[in-house]
Design an enzyme around this catalytic site. Sequence first.
Site, PDB file in Angstrom:
ATOM      1  N   CYS A  35       0.692  -1.226   0.351  1.00 26.17           N
ATOM      2  CA  CYS A  35       0.318   0.366  -0.220  1.00 26.17           C
ATOM      3  C   CYS A  35       0.644   1.319  -0.076  1.00 26.17           C
ATOM      4  O   CYS A  35       1.300   1.724  -0.493  1.00 26.17           O
ATOM      5  CB  CYS A  35      -0.787   0.054   0.954  1.00 26.17           C
ATOM      6  SG  CYS A  35      -2.092   1.522   0.908  1.00 26.17           S
ATOM      7  N   HIS A  76      -4.089  -5.143   0.120  1.00 31.13           N
ATOM      8  CA  HIS A  76      -3.146  -5.756   1.455  1.00 31.13           C
ATOM      9  C   HIS A  76      -3.386  -6.707   2.092  1.00 31.13           C
ATOM     10  O   HIS A  76      -4.844  -7.211   2.325  1.00 31.13           O
ATOM     11  CB  HIS A  76      -4.416  -5.348   2.747  1.00 31.13           C
ATOM     12  CG  HIS A  76      -3.837  -3.389   2.543  1.00 31.13           C
ATOM     13  ND1 HIS A  76      -3.274  -3.220   4.154  1.00 31.13           N
ATOM     14  CD2 HIS A  76      -5.097  -2.740   2.430  1.00 31.13           C
ATOM     15  CE1 HIS A  76      -3.401  -1.385   3.691  1.00 31.13           C
ATOM     16  NE2 HIS A  76      -3.784  -1.208   2.791  1.00 31.13           N
ATOM     17  N   GLU A 110      -2.659  -8.504   4.719  1.00 30.88           N
ATOM     18  CA  GLU A 110      -2.275  -9.649   5.843  1.00 30.88           C
ATOM     19  C   GLU A 110      -3.994  -9.716   6.405  1.00 30.88           C
ATOM     20  O   GLU A 110      -4.518 -10.159   7.357  1.00 30.88           O
ATOM     21  CB  GLU A 110      -1.796  -8.515   6.453  1.00 30.88           C
ATOM     22  CG  GLU A 110      -2.595  -6.760   6.256  1.00 30.88           C
ATOM     23  CD  GLU A 110      -1.870  -6.505   5.895  1.00 30.88           C
ATOM     24  OE1 GLU A 110      -1.565  -6.355   4.139  1.00 30.88           O
ATOM     25  OE2 GLU A 110      -2.136  -4.637   5.475  1.00 30.88           O
TER      26      GLU A 110
END
Length: 509
Positions: free
Chosen positions: A79, A167, A169
């Site tokens: 990001c 993202h 995660e």
Amino acid sequence: MQEKILILDFGSQFTQLIARRVRELNIYCEIHPFNKVPEVDESVKGIILSGSPYSVRQEDAPHFDFVKHHTTLPILGVCYGAQYIAHFHGGEVLASSTREYGRANLDYIKADNPLFKDVPKGSQVWMSHADTIARIADDFEIIASTDSVEVAAYQVTGTQTYAIQFHPEVTHSIDGKQLLQNFLVDICGCSQDWTPDSFIETTIAELKAKLGNDKVVLGLSGGVDSSVAAVLLHQAIGANLHCIFVDNGLLRKDEYQSVLDSYQHMGLNIKGIDAKQRFYDALAGLTDPEKKRKAIGRVFIEVFDDAAHEVQGVSWLGQGTIYPDVIESISVKGPSATIKSHHNVGGLPDFMKLKVVEPLNTLFKDEVRRVGKALGIDPNILGRHPFPGPGLAIRILGDITPEKVDILQQADAIYINNLRSAGVYDSVWQAGAIYLPVQSVGVMGDERTYENVICLRAVESLDGMTADWCHLPYNLLAKISNEIINNVKGINRVVYDISSKPPATIEWE
Ligand code: XMP
């Protein structure tokens, strides 16, 4: 040497989550603020750059010396990290004209790119950014796109620098874990050998080397962290570990004895100190929550200090500090404002002149539990709900008396025992009863009563920072309420707290 990944934090709310995902792959990682990058030695296998609330176009955008690292180590920009590298190295980042928030699909994935090994075309990812990479330098290559984000991922050609605008995660990125594994294992060459057992082995060896024949004193609270810290220290230095467990008169019903028994059973060298009266004396007449906390903190230090001085020649103070506390204190945003002066054993004063040893200061809470399990610690200790240092003093609103403590202990025990027997205790993050300084009218038999109210609180949470109230079954609440009102003298009404955090907090004081 323990191999590791460095995660440079630019202030994203997701940075800790990246660390969790890396560690779930049995790879050790550390979070550091972007402006305090530690010296990179051969233990560092790669660097991940986190997201950020900043825009790279802002004048005060956080900077990082990319050039210094990018030829020597694999780098993954996530990001902001991706936008940062693109913007300051020949490309351009602009405010996005389309919505780049939420689910998207990788319609294009470059064949055979190692970052996307086993990630299928169309894979769902999670976007969350206001800026977008409009252009990349000539020696950068797009390796994945969605229908609205052309530069969803890129590689700096011929190097091991990769970057993604989504993202990996968050769980909404379905193949995020696979992508991280590709980066960490295939690209960085991490060996995935960081397990609870390897942590225990290395930590015990380090503690032995650090402490030698020195004596350590450690305050136990009955909670998970101090218990795991104690067992690790005990395995490293045996009888040179002196544990102290203080009864402040504000623990749960029968907790002092049962915790003391289980510690003794574990072979710990532990001294229990009944200091109930000292705490009650210090609390007498105090109603302000902060004053109560301060008084408890002060008396705890006095009691602990007296007990620690009885250990001849002690030179270390053991503490159960865990990683979130450490990250908090070095965070990009600076230590967050203290809303409450949390009283933990951590706050012992300088006059004790002890060096500090914190064997768990690199672990997250669930990792502490896993290490505890691998150490063979009683599941009842490992699964305990968090309990505040000032204990029942902040669950009795207003002034504290031994009588009120007794009433609350009885009500709380009925509540917790029912959660256990209904099989819901483990799915609740934290539960407890609160004694309200409110009297209300009731009727028992032929008589009117005018007695106090008990409030029940149960919350779901991941880390205590945010929380939601648990939707406990009505029939369970009914059973608990009946049992409390029928058995605890002085209580004629029970209510259930349905507030989430924020805007409420978990505790009432
Ligand atoms: P709040 O009430 O702030 O609580 O939502 C968040 C978590 O912190 C615990 N807590 C404390 N722990 N000393 C502690 O050691 C304190 O003074 C204290 N106050 C709150 C609370 O139980 C919850 O787990």
